[in-house]
Write a protein that holds these residues in place. Sequence first.
Motif, short mmCIF file in Angstrom:
data_model
loop_
_atom_site.label_atom_id
_atom_site.label_comp_id
_atom_site.label_asym_id
_atom_site.label_seq_id
_atom_site.Cartn_x
_atom_site.Cartn_y
_atom_site.Cartn_z
N PHE A 155 69.57 -58.04 1.13
CA PHE A 155 70.11 -58.74 2.29
C PHE A 155 69.38 -58.32 3.57
CE2 PHE A 155 73.48 -59.51 5.49
CZ PHE A 155 73.64 -60.86 5.26
N LYS A 156 69.08 -57.02 3.71
CA LYS A 156 68.40 -56.53 4.90
C LYS A 156 66.93 -56.90 4.92
CE LYS A 156 71.44 -52.58 5.53
NZ LYS A 156 71.57 -51.13 5.42
N ALA A 157 66.32 -57.09 3.74
CA ALA A 157 64.89 -57.38 3.66
C ALA A 157 64.56 -58.83 3.96
CB ALA A 157 64.36 -57.01 2.27
N ALA A 158 65.56 -59.64 4.20
CA ALA A 158 65.32 -61.05 4.49
C ALA A 158 64.53 -61.18 5.78
CB ALA A 158 66.64 -61.79 4.58
N THR A 159 63.54 -62.07 5.76
CA THR A 159 62.66 -62.22 6.92
C THR A 159 63.17 -63.27 7.90
OG1 THR A 159 61.33 -63.80 5.66
CG2 THR A 159 60.63 -61.49 5.65
N SER A 160 64.00 -64.18 7.46
CA SER A 160 64.51 -65.20 8.36
C SER A 160 66.02 -65.33 8.18
CB SER A 160 63.83 -66.55 8.09
OG SER A 160 64.21 -67.03 6.82
N SER A 161 66.64 -66.06 9.09
CA SER A 161 68.09 -66.22 9.00
C SER A 161 68.48 -67.06 7.79
CB SER A 161 68.63 -66.85 10.28
OG SER A 161 68.06 -68.14 10.44
N SER A 162 67.61 -67.97 7.36
CA SER A 162 67.94 -68.78 6.18
C SER A 162 67.88 -67.93 4.90
CB SER A 162 67.01 -69.98 6.06
OG SER A 162 65.68 -69.53 5.88
N ASP A 163 67.07 -66.85 4.90
CA ASP A 163 67.01 -65.96 3.74
C ASP A 163 68.17 -64.99 3.70
OD1 ASP A 163 64.69 -67.10 2.86
OD2 ASP A 163 63.38 -65.59 3.79
N SER A 164 68.85 -64.77 4.83
CA SER A 164 69.91 -63.78 4.87
C SER A 164 71.30 -64.38 4.80
CB SER A 164 69.77 -62.93 6.14
OG SER A 164 69.93 -63.75 7.28
N ASN A 165 71.43 -65.68 4.60
CA ASN A 165 72.77 -66.24 4.48
C ASN A 165 73.31 -65.99 3.07
OD1 ASN A 165 71.60 -68.16 2.85
ND2 ASN A 165 71.79 -69.83 4.31
N ILE A 166 74.58 -66.23 2.89
CA ILE A 166 75.24 -65.90 1.62
C ILE A 166 74.72 -66.75 0.48
CG2 ILE A 166 77.22 -67.42 1.96
CD1 ILE A 166 77.40 -63.92 0.45
N ASP A 167 74.36 -68.01 0.76
CA ASP A 167 73.84 -68.88 -0.30
C ASP A 167 72.52 -68.36 -0.85
OD1 ASP A 167 75.99 -70.62 -0.04
OD2 ASP A 167 74.97 -71.83 1.48
N ALA A 168 71.63 -67.92 0.02
CA ALA A 168 70.34 -67.39 -0.42
C ALA A 168 70.53 -66.07 -1.17
CB ALA A 168 69.41 -67.19 0.77
N LEU A 169 71.45 -65.24 -0.68
CA LEU A 169 71.73 -63.97 -1.36
C LEU A 169 72.26 -64.21 -2.77
CD1 LEU A 169 71.93 -60.87 -1.17
CD2 LEU A 169 74.24 -61.18 -0.33
N LEU A 170 73.19 -65.17 -2.92
CA LEU A 170 73.73 -65.48 -4.24
C LEU A 170 72.67 -66.09 -5.15
CD1 LEU A 170 77.24 -66.90 -3.29
CD2 LEU A 170 76.74 -64.74 -4.43
N ALA A 171 71.80 -66.91 -4.61
CA ALA A 171 70.73 -67.51 -5.41
C ALA A 171 69.76 -66.45 -5.93
CB ALA A 171 69.98 -68.55 -4.60
N ARG A 172 69.40 -65.48 -5.06
CA ARG A 172 68.52 -64.39 -5.51
C ARG A 172 69.23 -63.51 -6.54
NH1 ARG A 172 67.27 -63.80 0.02
NH2 ARG A 172 68.49 -61.91 0.10
N TYR A 173 70.51 -63.29 -6.35
CA TYR A 173 71.27 -62.46 -7.27
C TYR A 173 71.39 -63.11 -8.64
CZ TYR A 173 74.80 -59.18 -8.84
OH TYR A 173 75.49 -58.23 -9.54
N GLU A 174 71.53 -64.43 -8.68
CA GLU A 174 71.65 -65.15 -9.95
C GLU A 174 70.37 -65.10 -10.77
OE1 GLU A 174 74.13 -66.87 -11.62
OE2 GLU A 174 75.40 -65.80 -10.22
N LYS A 175 69.24 -64.80 -10.16
CA LYS A 175 67.96 -64.74 -10.87
C LYS A 175 67.74 -63.41 -11.57
CE LYS A 175 65.66 -67.99 -7.82
NZ LYS A 175 64.62 -68.19 -6.81
N ARG A 176 68.62 -62.45 -11.38
CA ARG A 176 68.47 -61.15 -12.03
C ARG A 176 68.57 -61.27 -13.55
NH1 ARG A 176 71.76 -56.43 -8.94
NH2 ARG A 176 70.30 -56.18 -7.25
N GLU A 177 67.95 -60.32 -14.24
CA GLU A 177 68.02 -60.30 -15.71
C GLU A 177 69.44 -60.07 -16.19
OE1 GLU A 177 65.46 -57.51 -17.61
OE2 GLU A 177 63.79 -57.99 -16.30
#
Length: 170
Positions: A53-75
């Motif tokens: 969440f902190k490593a996001a470079t823009s505000s669109s990368d740090s919203n909850i939707d982007a965080l959940l999308a990145r989390y869903e890609k985990r193994e």
Amino acid sequence: MQGLVYIHRDGGLPGSSFTTSGDLVLRENKPLGNLGKRQITELYPTNAIMHEFKAATSSSDSNIDALLARYEKREIAPYYSERVHFWHRNPTDKHSDQDGFDNNFNVKVTVNVPNFQEVVYISTLSQVLLDAWMRYLSILVVAVYCIRRLLSFLFSNQILSSRIRIDTSI
């Protein structure tokens, strides 16, 4: 292992509380490979979710939707499997503001963590060969011992007759 669980429920009527109960299950996007000396709990660091969440470079990368999308890609990640949910309507006899809604909204979440869960794991070739070597070698040792004892018994008690033949023609 630190995990993120997303619980969402909509209601057609105004509500005063939401109650849910469910299980926290382990979800694998693909079977686990060789972890070496690591355990499943060490797949991701303890604060990995907040670091993402902190490593996001823009505000669109740090919203909850982007965080959940990145989390869903985990193994491998925990998943909340809801069994029961209750949406409680706002009673009209309570003290409410000018719109007729109660100022408080209560959420009660009960998460059950099962003791045993199935984890799919793909072994490496060396692990398969080591396991097979140990199994087949132990069976081979027992089989050779039994066959030698049987043959020794048969020939020493002359149950099977044997002749010695010497071929002298050259």
